[in-house]
Write an enzyme that holds these catalytic residues in place. Structure first.
Site: not given
Length: 277
Positions: A31, A62, A138, A155-157, A162
């Site tokens: 990315q 978070h 992951g 905890d992804s985009t 990806p």
């Protein structure tokens, strides 16, 4: 001359901020990564032009992805974090004394590298003895695991590049296999203003895998619309059944015992989106 960046959150809407300087700009193997020093929100991490985190408001995301599931599970000893290369989620996980180990699987090592360099207050727990970092996929790690984890945090985009595979029913089925018999998972699931179909699909798919599925929200000013959602899937424990007496006080800035329950109270348009009315 002033320099500003704009994140185009839809084809016709975006947010903009004033930039003091560009700290990093690199096309990684996965990315486009930028680290910016901004006037309003301090140092800020962008991936493919999207804001991932900033020094000023990072604590909201978070804390909320972490403390809701970890206080819902009565004994969260083994935790997996998928993504989250800035380190903020494992920082919050390690505030829980019951946690014996947290494994983080981050696909892009450059995110970790530059977060350690430019986001030290967020990435501060990478040296903790209970934390282990694996640079890898992951999805693959989940598929290879069975009955290992008490809690899994995705905890992804956004579901592009990806991270696209992390928003599928097959992935949630893999998570269920990787969890213990009373396990819980939480994933960030974007916002109901611009990504309503995504939320509907995730809730539908997750509910076909997990007997208890809940959506909850928080406010993050640098994320699209400011209103953000998380989806929880649980095999046994319902977050709404957690007694406030069982929620210990932590060093937090957003999460509170009262907010644990209040975050599940959804606006009517979100309930209607989920066919709750």
């Amino acid at each position: 001359m002033s320099v500003w960046f704009t994140e185009k959150q839809t084809k016709s809407f975006g947010i903009t901020g004033k930039v003091r300087r560009t700290l990093e700009s690199e096309q990684t193997d996965f990315q486009q990564l930028e680290m910016l020093e901004t006037e309003e929100f301090g140092n800020m991490l962008l991936l493919d032009g999207m804001v991932m985190t900033s020094e000023k408001d990072e604590f909201v995301y978070h804390e909320m992805i972490t403390h809701i599931p970890l206080f819902t599970h009565p004994s969260p000893k083994k935790v997996l974090v998928v993504g989250g290369g800035d380190g903020g989620t494992i920082r919050e996980v390690l505030k829980h004394p019951d946690v014996e180990s947290v494994m983080q699987v981050e696909i892009d090592g450059k995110v970790v590298e530059y977060s350690k360099k430019h986001l030290p207050t967020i990435s501060s727990s990478y040296g903790d003895a209970r934390a282990e970092l694996l640079i890898g996929d992951g999805f693959e790690h989940i598929i290879k695991s069975e009955g290992v984890y008490d809690v899994i945090l995705v905890d992804s985009t956004e579901p592009v590049g990806p991270a696209a595979g992390l928003f599928t029913k097959g992935f949630y089925a893999g998570i269920a296999k990787a969890l213990k018999e009373d396990g819980i998972f939480v994933a960030q699931t974007d916002n109901p203003w611009f990504k309503s179909e995504l939320i509907k699909h995730v809730m539908r798919d997750a509910s076909e895998v997990f007997p208890i599925t809940r959506l909850y929200t928080c406010n993050i000013p640098t994320y699209p619309s400011g209103m953000w959602t998380f989806t929880m899937g649980s095999k046994v424990y319902d977050p709404l059944d957690v007694s406030m007496e069982n929620i210990s006080e932590l060093d937090t800035k957003y999460y509170t015992p009262e907010l644990h329950h209040a975050s599940f109270v959804l606006p009517r348009f979100v309930n209607r989106l989920l066919d709750k009315e």
